[in-house]
Design a protein around this motif. Structure first.
Motif, short mmCIF file in Angstrom:
data_model
loop_
_atom_site.label_atom_id
_atom_site.label_comp_id
_atom_site.label_asym_id
_atom_site.label_seq_id
_atom_site.Cartn_x
_atom_site.Cartn_y
_atom_site.Cartn_z
N ALA A 115 0.86 15.67 9.08
CA ALA A 115 -0.49 15.23 8.70
C ALA A 115 -0.62 15.16 7.18
N ASP A 116 0.04 16.08 6.48
CA ASP A 116 -0.01 16.07 5.00
C ASP A 116 0.63 14.80 4.45
N VAL A 117 1.78 14.41 5.05
CA VAL A 117 2.46 13.18 4.59
C VAL A 117 1.52 11.99 4.76
N VAL A 118 0.84 11.93 5.91
CA VAL A 118 -0.07 10.81 6.19
C VAL A 118 -1.20 10.78 5.15
N ARG A 119 -1.78 11.94 4.88
CA ARG A 119 -2.89 11.98 3.91
C ARG A 119 -2.41 11.56 2.51
N LYS A 120 -1.20 11.98 2.17
CA LYS A 120 -0.65 11.62 0.87
C LYS A 120 -0.49 10.10 0.77
N ILE A 121 -0.02 9.49 1.85
CA ILE A 121 0.18 8.04 1.85
C ILE A 121 -1.15 7.32 1.70
N ILE A 122 -2.19 7.84 2.35
CA ILE A 122 -3.52 7.23 2.22
C ILE A 122 -3.97 7.31 0.76
N GLY A 123 -3.71 8.48 0.14
CA GLY A 123 -4.08 8.67 -1.27
C GLY A 123 -3.37 7.66 -2.17
N ILE A 124 -2.10 7.41 -1.89
CA ILE A 124 -1.32 6.46 -2.72
C ILE A 124 -1.90 5.05 -2.56
N PHE A 125 -2.29 4.71 -1.34
CA PHE A 125 -2.85 3.36 -1.10
C PHE A 125 -4.06 3.13 -2.02
N TYR A 126 -4.94 4.16 -2.07
CA TYR A 126 -6.16 3.97 -2.87
C TYR A 126 -5.90 4.11 -4.37
N ASP A 127 -4.71 4.60 -4.69
CA ASP A 127 -4.33 4.75 -6.08
C ASP A 127 -3.75 3.44 -6.65
N VAL A 128 -3.31 2.56 -5.74
CA VAL A 128 -2.73 1.28 -6.17
C VAL A 128 -3.88 0.39 -6.66
N PRO A 129 -3.70 -0.34 -7.78
CA PRO A 129 -4.80 -1.17 -8.30
C PRO A 129 -5.41 -2.06 -7.20
N LYS A 130 -6.72 -2.12 -7.19
CA LYS A 130 -7.46 -2.82 -6.13
C LYS A 130 -6.98 -4.25 -5.93
N GLU A 131 -6.67 -4.93 -7.06
CA GLU A 131 -6.29 -6.36 -6.97
C GLU A 131 -4.96 -6.54 -6.23
N LEU A 132 -4.14 -5.48 -6.13
CA LEU A 132 -2.86 -5.60 -5.42
C LEU A 132 -3.01 -5.29 -3.92
N ARG A 133 -4.09 -4.60 -3.55
CA ARG A 133 -4.27 -4.24 -2.14
C ARG A 133 -4.78 -5.43 -1.35
N LYS A 134 -4.18 -5.63 -0.18
CA LYS A 134 -4.51 -6.86 0.57
C LYS A 134 -5.31 -6.58 1.85
N GLY A 135 -6.21 -5.66 1.84
CA GLY A 135 -7.00 -5.37 3.04
C GLY A 135 -7.07 -3.89 3.30
N SER A 136 -7.48 -3.53 4.50
CA SER A 136 -7.60 -2.10 4.79
C SER A 136 -6.30 -1.55 5.38
N LEU A 137 -6.10 -0.28 5.16
CA LEU A 137 -4.83 0.36 5.53
C LEU A 137 -4.84 0.80 7.00
N LYS A 138 -3.71 0.50 7.66
CA LYS A 138 -3.54 1.02 9.03
C LYS A 138 -2.22 1.79 9.07
#
Ligand code: SF4
Length: 612
Positions: free
Chosen positions: A419-442
């Motif tokens: 569960a910690d690995v999953v939460r860390k990955i979610i944190g990294i997603f939101y840490d990536v500049p918004k303009e590079l993110r292409k939608g919501s994370l699954k």
């Protein structure tokens, strides 16, 4: 030939009739031949057609002027039932010839839970199940990774090929032809002689005795041990550049290039990582040429690079870029399905974006560094962080993560770690500049259950009980109730049976026979898996499944696969087991040989420079 009118009358009644009619581009037909060979895959057409091993061996056998090799897959239960009702036996897809009329039938065994399907195919073929009753019928043998622990099928197979079929099949076929040409084919004499071919195991020539506590006492037979064979000149080994192109969508609907065989990482639970040693790469120019030929011959629009860990190919950047440069203009994309997170490279990840359709799959296997060290999955938190960051920066929004539960020494802290690995990955997603993110994370987290596999350092370990595994799955279900995260897990009852048949012995033959007599097949398909039937079979035959799956084996014990040699030494496996318990890792053997027992072979291949 089977009755084609009857076949035509039942095809409209089944799901996907295209599975049963052959005639695809690339399917071979021959008129003149002496040896009629049938490759049989114990699963449905779409799964079997995606198996690279079968494609390679089909191509090699048909390159022989004296041989005509055909293929068959297991009819799905709807078709199987109608064939039985209408008296249509199992037949080949090239010429609709009944399986029982072939000289030889070779099964591919890549998963223990296909055993009932193998026997159901023999039943449909009207071929006696037991080797001892098969006088006047084809020679039935098997290859594939399950043959490293073949005993549950020992009573049913005339022979097993240990190691890579490319090396052994031709010798086996040559011997068959020699006996056939002699005028009267004597099955017993053929098998006796075959038992002397290196890499061929003829179970009827071996005798097992047992101790009072049920463990194996002794194994006697003509080759002790039967040593695996493997291809030494991998660049020049035959590869099918004119594949059979299915009409139906298959599991892997794309061209496949096998870039190398073997794995140098040494994950301690992974049988493939040991049995496919030593590492052998195919030359980059050969691969580029093969890719062009396969695309021209098949019309596929995707090339997938196959191996146990694609990022470990020594020239992976150059290869991917070379393929994209050569095939990109034709609209062909390149995919790397088995990519370790630590070998994920930014250079090619960006160019492969379009092929990935925004999804990445990684297998950290364990949630904490402690447990990753125990299993020798040599990846760190930083590797995971860096890998997913690259993925998110290149537009990925879907991450699939694979873990294993029930690993030796596992505690609930290790499950919390998932569960910690999953939460860390979610944190990294939101840490990536918004303009590079292409939608919501699954994120999809899948857990399989540890199965102790022969030919690994964990071959002596017990599996967690079904109840323990269920408790762990329930625990994770709670811990992974996180927005955007889906949790899947394998049926622990299926994993339990997989263990039983992975480490079991000849006495399991009666269990298989009992279940097959009552209709068991396609066990790995959830809808057809009949756990209760297996439990009934264990009770009726007096075989104790827990003895196999949940017992710690002693290093002194004669194991049911002690007569088979994958060339990695027992001493090495024991040393690795000890290191696992000490939390000590073993480095990738490209950084320096770890002395696993194949030093002579690795020296000859140039993988190690000094003779050891
Ligand atoms: S002999 Fe050495 S280099 Fe070869 S596979 Fe074993 S550990 Fe690796």
């Amino acid at each position: 030939m089977i009755d084609l009118d009857k076949l035509s009358s039942i095809l409209p009644k089944v799901e996907k009739p295209g599975r049963y009619i052959g005639g695809e581009r690339g399917r071979i037909k021959k008129e003149d031949y002496e040896l009629h060979f049938l490759f049989a895959f114990p699963d449905v057409y779409e799964v079997g057609m995606s198996n690279l091993g079968i494609q390679i061996l089909y191509d090699i056998a048909n390159k022989r002027p004296d041989t005509f090799a055909e293929e068959t897959f297991c009819p799905f239960p709807d078709m199987y039932g109608l064939m039985k009702e209408n008296g249509i036996p199992l037949y080949s897809l090239e010429t609709f010839t009944p399986a029982r009329e072939f000289d030889m039938i070779g099964f591919n065994l890549s998963y223990e839970m296909c055993y009932t399907t193998v026997l159901s195919m023999l039943k449909l073929a009207e071929i006696p199940l037991r080797s001892a009753d098969r006088e006047g019928f084809p020679i039935v043998f098997a290859g594939g990774t399950c043959t490293y622990s073949p005993e549950p099928l020992a009573d049913f197979m005339d022979a097993f090929i240990i190691g890579e079929g490319e090396e052994v099949n031709n010798e086996f076929m040559d011997l068959y032809l020699r006996h056939k040409r002699s005028g009267s084919f004597d099955r017993r004499a053929f098998l006796k002689e075959a038992a002397a071919i290196p890499g061929v195991y003829v179970p009827s020539e071996y005798e097992f005795t047992y101790n009072d506590d049920g463990t194996v006492k002794s194994i006697t037979g003509p080759q002790l041990p039967v040593r695996k064979r493997f291809v030494t000149d991998f660049s020049n080994a035959s590869f099918p550049v004119k594949p059979v192109v299915p009409f139906l969508q298959t599991v892997f609907d794309r061209a496949t290039l096998e870039i190398f065989r073997g794995c140098t990482r040494g994950c301690r639970f992974c049988q493939a990582g040991y049995v496919y040693r030593p590492n052998r790469e195919r030359d980059r120019d050969v691969l580029l040429k093969q890719a062009c030929e396969i695309i021209d011959n098949s019309g596929y629009d995707e090339v997938s690079l196959s191996s146990l860990s694609s990022g470990d190919y020594s020239e992976i950047n150059e290869l991917v870029i070379g393929l994209l440069d050569t095939l990109g203009e034709k609209g062909v994309s390149v995919s790397l399905p088995s990519l370790r997170i630590d070998s994920f490279k930014e250079e090619y990840s960006k160019r492969m974006q379009s092929a990935r359709k925004g999804s990445f799959t990684f297998a950290p296997e364990a949630g904490t560094q402690r447990l990753r060290d125990v299993i020798n999955k040599n990846i760190t938190e930083e590797d995971i962080e860096r890998g997913v960051r690259y993925a998110f920066e290149s537009g990925t929004t879907t991450i699939k993560l694979y873990f294993m539960i029930g690993l030796p020494t596992e505690t609930y802290e290790d499950l919390d770690g998932i569960a910690d690995v999953v939460r860390k990955i979610i944190g990294i997603f939101y840490d990536v500049p918004k303009e590079l993110r292409k939608g919501s994370l699954k994120i999809t987290v899948s857990t399989s259950s540890f199965v102790p596999k022969p030919m690994t350092p964990f071959q002596w370990e017990p599996q967690n009980t079904i109840e323990e595994l269920r408790k762990k799955q329930d625990y994770l279900k709670e811990r992974l109730k996180i927005r955007g995260v889906t949790y899947n897990y394998h049926d622990s009852r299926l994993s339990f049976l997989e263990s039983v048949f992975a480490v079991g012995d000849r006495r399991l033959g009666s269990v298989l026979e009992y279940t097959v007599d009552r209709g068991a097949m396609f066990d790995s398909w959830q809808d057809y898996f009949r756990y209760d039937l297996y439990m009934e079979a264990f009770e009726k035959t007096g075989v104790d499944p827990y003895f196999y799956a949940n017992r710690r084996r002693s290093p002194d014990e004669v194991l049911p696969w002690s007569h088979i040699d994958c060339l990695v030494s027992k001493e090495y496996f024991l040393k690795e087991l000890e290191q696992a318990y000490g939390g000590e890792t073993t480095p990738d053997c490209r950084e320096g040989c770890n002395g696993c027992g194949m030093m002579k072979q690795c020296y000859a291949l140039g993988n190690i420079r000094k003779k050891m």
